[in-house]
Design an enzyme around this catalytic site. Structure first.
Site, PDB file in Angstrom:
ATOM      1  N   HIS A 343      51.078 -23.642  -7.490  1.00 52.67           N
ATOM      2  CA  HIS A 343      51.681 -24.700  -8.132  1.00 52.67           C
ATOM      3  C   HIS A 343      51.651 -24.916  -9.991  1.00 52.67           C
ATOM      4  CE1 HIS A 343      50.913 -28.220  -5.704  1.00 52.67           C
ATOM      5  NE2 HIS A 343      50.326 -27.184  -4.236  1.00 52.67           N
ATOM      6  N   LYS A 531      48.346 -37.297 -19.012  1.00 54.55           N
ATOM      7  CA  LYS A 531      48.983 -36.070 -17.706  1.00 54.55           C
ATOM      8  C   LYS A 531      48.081 -35.985 -18.587  1.00 54.55           C
ATOM      9  CE  LYS A 531      53.275 -35.253 -19.111  1.00 54.55           C
ATOM     10  NZ  LYS A 531      53.631 -35.704 -17.678  1.00 54.55           N
ATOM     11  N   ARG A 532      47.227 -34.971 -18.119  1.00 57.50           N
ATOM     12  CA  ARG A 532      45.929 -33.758 -18.178  1.00 57.50           C
ATOM     13  C   ARG A 532      46.461 -33.422 -19.557  1.00 57.50           C
ATOM     14  NH1 ARG A 532      41.546 -32.345 -15.213  1.00 57.50           N
ATOM     15  NH2 ARG A 532      40.760 -30.940 -17.130  1.00 57.50           N
ATOM     16  N   LYS A 537      51.728 -28.640 -22.391  1.00 58.35           N
ATOM     17  CA  LYS A 537      52.380 -30.044 -22.136  1.00 58.35           C
ATOM     18  C   LYS A 537      52.917 -30.575 -23.551  1.00 58.35           C
ATOM     19  CE  LYS A 537      49.592 -30.398 -18.003  1.00 58.35           C
ATOM     20  NZ  LYS A 537      50.757 -31.004 -17.072  1.00 58.35           N
ATOM     21  N   THR A 639      54.812 -34.560 -11.342  1.00 56.76           N
ATOM     22  CA  THR A 639      54.625 -36.136 -10.414  1.00 56.76           C
ATOM     23  C   THR A 639      54.619 -36.964 -11.239  1.00 56.76           C
ATOM     24  OG1 THR A 639      52.770 -35.568  -9.929  1.00 56.76           O
ATOM     25  CG2 THR A 639      54.491 -34.778  -8.384  1.00 56.76           C
ATOM     26  N   LYS A 643      56.705 -41.150 -11.364  1.00 61.21           N
ATOM     27  CA  LYS A 643      56.606 -42.169 -10.992  1.00 61.21           C
ATOM     28  C   LYS A 643      56.909 -43.303 -11.763  1.00 61.21           C
ATOM     29  CE  LYS A 643      52.151 -40.058  -9.301  1.00 61.21           C
ATOM     30  NZ  LYS A 643      51.148 -39.567  -9.662  1.00 61.21           N
TER      31      LYS A 643
HETATM   32  C1  F58 Z   1      49.773 -29.192 -11.336  1.00 55.80           C
HETATM   33  N1  F58 Z   1      48.968 -27.947 -10.897  1.00 55.80           N
HETATM   34  C2  F58 Z   1      51.186 -28.838 -11.569  1.00 55.80           C
HETATM   35  N2  F58 Z   1      46.794 -27.775 -10.984  1.00 55.80           N
HETATM   36  O1  F58 Z   1      50.817 -28.782 -13.578  1.00 55.80           O
HETATM   37  C3  F58 Z   1      52.250 -29.707 -11.916  1.00 55.80           C
HETATM   38  O2  F58 Z   1      53.206 -28.994 -12.502  1.00 55.80           O
HETATM   39  C4  F58 Z   1      52.073 -29.868  -9.748  1.00 55.80           C
HETATM   40  O3  F58 Z   1      52.780 -31.313 -10.584  1.00 55.80           O
HETATM   41  C5  F58 Z   1      51.443 -30.085  -9.524  1.00 55.80           C
HETATM   42  O4  F58 Z   1      50.681 -29.543  -9.940  1.00 55.80           O
HETATM   43  C6  F58 Z   1      51.547 -30.634  -8.471  1.00 55.80           C
HETATM   44  O5  F58 Z   1      52.239 -29.371  -7.459  1.00 55.80           O
HETATM   45  C7  F58 Z   1      47.591 -28.966 -11.202  1.00 55.80           C
HETATM   46  O6  F58 Z   1      47.010 -30.243 -11.423  1.00 55.80           O
HETATM   47  C8  F58 Z   1      44.912 -27.933 -10.991  1.00 55.80           C
HETATM   48  O7  F58 Z   1      44.888 -29.429 -11.745  1.00 55.80           O
HETATM   49  C9  F58 Z   1      44.223 -27.107 -10.988  1.00 55.80           C
HETATM   50  C10 F58 Z   1      42.959 -27.715 -10.459  1.00 55.80           C
HETATM   51  C11 F58 Z   1      42.045 -26.370  -9.997  1.00 55.80           C
HETATM   52  C12 F58 Z   1      41.833 -25.238 -11.374  1.00 55.80           C
HETATM   53  C13 F58 Z   1      43.394 -24.715 -11.913  1.00 55.80           C
HETATM   54  C14 F58 Z   1      44.665 -26.079 -12.049  1.00 55.80           C
END
Ligand code: F58
Length: 799
Positions: A343, A531-532, A537, A639, A643
């Site tokens: 991811h 978003k985070r 970002k 994602t 939305k």
């Molecule tokens: C996200 N990763 C990607 N990781 O940043 C985003 O582009 C993508 O759309 C999404 O995954 C789904 O594929 C992400 O959210 C985390 O939050 C992890 C949590 C645990 C630690 C490492 C990152």
């Protein structure tokens, strides 16, 4: 189905039963019951409706091939409304309750989010569960039942402050504790009980109910009476705490790995329990076929990022140590079971565990991993590779275990989550593996469930679509949205669509006034970035641009400008200083701008507190502009972008992640693309000098200087200076502006000017919205999950 449930509702058993439940659990007369009581009783009643079908599904699929989604996170949000929608009884239940004087909204709002995830990755897992059930796929989810979800964010003086989120302190109406399936998980220094809590995953009006099984860690023995009687009170309690600690809290780091023993313990905990569960069920449910060589005929495990990769040595351990299989045979079986999804391409998120930490968690798993590494090295040597050539493939390297290498070496599939991301994996991140085994690599562009993100959260748009298409089938065949295109020149329809957006904007404006205490103009452009919070970002690019607009408007208040409300939402990892600085900056700019009578009729800035699934459900439907402005190549997919699109917002974005595919499907001319491409950035990577952009462009200089001019105050936290330094005063040996904000700044401002002009043409704007919605079909997680099922899992739909 539906029919069976509808029958029960109609015979009015539902309300009778509901009132019975309410009285049984409260012992109060109806009038005296609280919203919480009413919510709890409603959960019970709905769970009773679900139960029969849930049992049926379990029985029917008992010895069928299944896919298992192993994920450290499932970001579910609330379940009440979503379950009612999927059962097809939302309006009916609301109506029945109102007949007995119950305000449905009040009890709906009583529910806390199940926020067992950080962001996109966790929410994707939840969308996949919904889509698999809706498409009749045998998918079991396995994860962790954290007692504390992601922290609750408070904004104090503009700073993020984290608070606990004990979402199940008053119970959890949507899970069933299954003590009979509890497992023992053994660590080097302790053993604990893993107790499963099963949540039903209701398919959309199709009678399917799948299972999400979340494990909770408990002491092996509830309480050590021997110790207690021996006056060792503290010790008796501390054993219990140590066991419960394992699933106490979700790690709130969304990128940097938390190099903590506890984190690896969490991972091993849920993987071990899940693998034991699968093996035990295999022995019980498939007696006629019980040879472990056949295990892979019935099971495939999708690893959601690196976090569950420890399941690989665990399966081998269970096969070898507990079932007497030879190591080589166990490895051969395992090779057919695991598929891995990546991811992110950010190096800091690819997990590598120090061997001493692994040793501390489970020495046997480390031993198995080392053995796999030896086999890998022998294999490469036999092929004539030199030590240097073997290096990038090593699982065991410099006293660390490289989890991704383990998953790719043992697994049979690796996928990225958007077309560009998969290309980057092949060309760069995992290029060494790609050269060796190109056939393993495949793309699965992410998706979102239209049930939660449209049918439930935007009822008005949903009815509009059904009316125009003359069918409800689009709710589970989202490609049918394409049929909306025929209205692209129908002004009446476009007006209708515009009005729906206006309704959702009015609702959001009311909600923001209530929650944030700020009045916004529902007629202004709603420009939203949720978003985070992370440098890649680039929320700070958005903020710098707002400062630029602010200064322009200040100088020239009569400038031609469509009033705009900029809305931000998101959490920063508690230890990520710069991201927290970005939150402070957004809040400080909001404070200054919103208080300035010269501009605040035209410009408003809002940072919503505690952004989460439930807030998202109100924000997406109300957006005009979707901010997707990551540095090209850094956002694996995104994602939220999908939305927004599905709810008729236009994308203002870079050529990154799934934005590219959004532009392809909806047309660039119907969105706002800007900024450097991955290729362009790669080209200037070694020569880029942000200071050049700063000194040559007075607008850029002005906004960057405002970070340290005293115009915006950071309460002596030095957070703004830190951002300033990162941009143009890098430390020795660093380049500065790692994420190319200054490079993209002017293009970004230009794209905004275009938005601002074009919003004035209502019909043209609405037409673009319609075309975006009409082409959002591809971004349904139903499509994604069917791609996983057909290409990777090889499982069929139960119809
Ligand atoms: C996200 N990763 C990607 N990781 O940043 C985003 O582009 C993508 O759309 C999404 O995954 C789904 O594929 C992400 O959210 C985390 O939050 C992890 C949590 C645990 C630690 C490492 C990152």
């Amino acid at each position: 189905m539906g029919d069976m449930i509808m029958d029960k509702l109609k015979k009015n058993k539902f309300i009778e039963n509901y009132i019975e439940n309410l009285q049984r659990i409260t012992l109060k007369s109806f009038e005296d019951t609280s919203d919480k009581d009413r919510y709890d009783a409603l959960c019970d009643s709905i769970m009773e409706l679900i139960n029969e079908e849930w049992r049926d599904c379990k029985r029917k699929t008992r010895n069928q091939r299944k896919a298992y989604y192993f994920s450290a996170e499932f970001l579910i949000g609330r379940s009440l409304g979503n379950n009612l929608i999927n059962l097809g009884i939302y309006d009916e239940v609301k109506e029945l309750l109102s007949e007995i004087g119950i305000d449905f909204e009040a009890i709906e709002n009583y529910e806390d989010d199940a926020a067992l995830g950080n962001g996109g990755l966790g929410r994707l897992a939840a969308c996949f569960m919904d889509s698999a059930a809706t498409q009749g796929l045998n998918l079991v989810g396995y994860g962790v039942r954290y007692r504390e979800g992601i922290f609750k964010q408070k904004i104090e003086e503009g700073f993020q402050v984290e608070h606990g989120d004990s979402w199940i302190k008053d119970g959890d109406g949507w899970s069933i504790r299954v003590d009979s399936d509890a497992k023992i998980v053994r660590f080097r220094d302790q053993q604990v009980k893993a107790v499963p809590f099963d949540m039903p995953v209701v398919g959309f009006e199709n009678g399917v109910v799948n299972t999400l099984r979340l494990w909770q860690s408990e002491p092996f023995e509830e309480f050590d009476f021997a110790k207690f009687n021996n006056y060792e009170y503290d010790e008796a309690v501390s054993e219990k705490n140590r066991a419960e600690d394992i699933t106490r809290v979700l790690y709130p780091n969304d990128m940097q790995r938390a190099g903590k023993v506890l984190r690896l313990k969490q991972q091993y905990f849920f993987c071990s329990a899940s693998i034991q569960d699968m093996v035990e069920k295999y022995k019980n449910d498939y007696p006629e076929d019980l040879k472990f060589e056949n295990f892979s005929k019935y099971h495939v495990i999708q690893l959601n990022d690196t976090h569950p990769i420890i399941a690989i040595p665990e399966l081998i351990r269970v096969l070898v140590d507990e079932n007497g299989i030879f190591f080589e045979d166990a490895l051969a079986i395992t090779r057919k079971v695991f598929a891995f999804t990546n991811h992110t391409v950010l190096q800091e998120a690819l997990e590598r565990w120090d061997k001493d930490i692994m040793l501390e968690v489970n020495p046997r798993c480390l031993e198995i991993i080392e053995k796999i590494n030896d086999i890998l090295v022998d294999e490469f040597k036999a092929k004539g590779y030199s030590d240097d050539q073997i290096d990038p493939y090593r699982i065991d390297r410099f006293e660390q275990i490289h989890m991704a290498n383990l998953a790719i070496y043992v697994g049979f599939s690796v996928n990225g989550v958007a077309a560009l991301h998969t290309e980057i994996l092949k060309d760069d991140t995992f290029n060494h593996w790609y050269k060796l085994r190109p056939e393993m690599f495949n793309n699965k562009t992410n998706g979102i469930t239209p049930r939660r993100w449209l049918v439930y959260s935007n009822r008005e748009l949903s009815s509009f679509i059904t009316g125009k298409l003359g069918t409800e089938d689009w709710k589970y065949q989202l490609d049918l949205l394409k049929g909306l295109e025929k209205y692209a020149d129908d002004e009446k329809v476009l007006e209708e669509l515009w009005n729906i957006k206006q309704t959702k904007k009015n609702e959001l404006a009311r909600y923001i006034l209530e929650k944030e205490g700020i009045k916004i103009d529902p007629k202004s452009i709603f420009d939203i970035q949720i978003k985070r919070i992370h440098e890649y970002k680039r929320q700070h690019l958005n903020i710098l641009h707002i400062i630029y607009l602010y200064h322009k408007l200040k100088k020239n208040p009569d400038m031609e400008f469509t009033p705009t409300t900029f809305i931000f939402g998101g959490k920063a990892a508690p230890g990520y200083f710069r991201a927290k600085g970005m939150i402070k900056l957004a809040n400080e700019v909001a404070r200054v701008v919103n208080a300035d009578p010269d501009v605040n009729k035209k410009l408003k800035v809002i940072f919503v507190e505690n952004y989460r699934v439930t807030y998202a459900e109100k924000l997406f439907p109300a957006a005009d502009i979707s901010e997707q402005i990551s540095t090209a190549g850094k956002e694996a997919s995104g994602t939220g972008n999908m939305k927004f699109m599905l709810n008729g917002a236009l994308t203002l974005g870079t050529l990154d992640g799934a934005n590219i595919e959004i532009f392809e499907h909806a047309g660039e001319e119907n969105n706002y693309r800007f900024g450097a491409t991955v290729e362009e950035l790669n080209e200037i990577m070694d020569t880029y000098n942000p200071v050049e952009f700063y000194s040559k462009d007075p607008d850029i200089k002005d906004v960057v200087d405002s970070l340290v001019s005293g115009e915006f105050k950071d309460n002596e936290s030095y957070m703004f200076l830190d951002i300033y330094n990162e941009l143009i005063k890098p430390q020795e040996g660093q380049r500065g502006d790692t994420y190319f904000l200054l490079k993209d700044f002017k293009a970004y401002a230009k794209a905004h000017e275009k938005v601002n002009r074009e919003y004035k043409n209502k019909m043209e704007w609405s037409r673009k919205c319609l075309i975006n919605i009409a082409n959002a079909g591809f971004f349904s997680s139903d499509r994604t999950i069917l791609d996983y099922a057909n290409d990777i899992w090889k499982i069929d739909q139960n119809r």
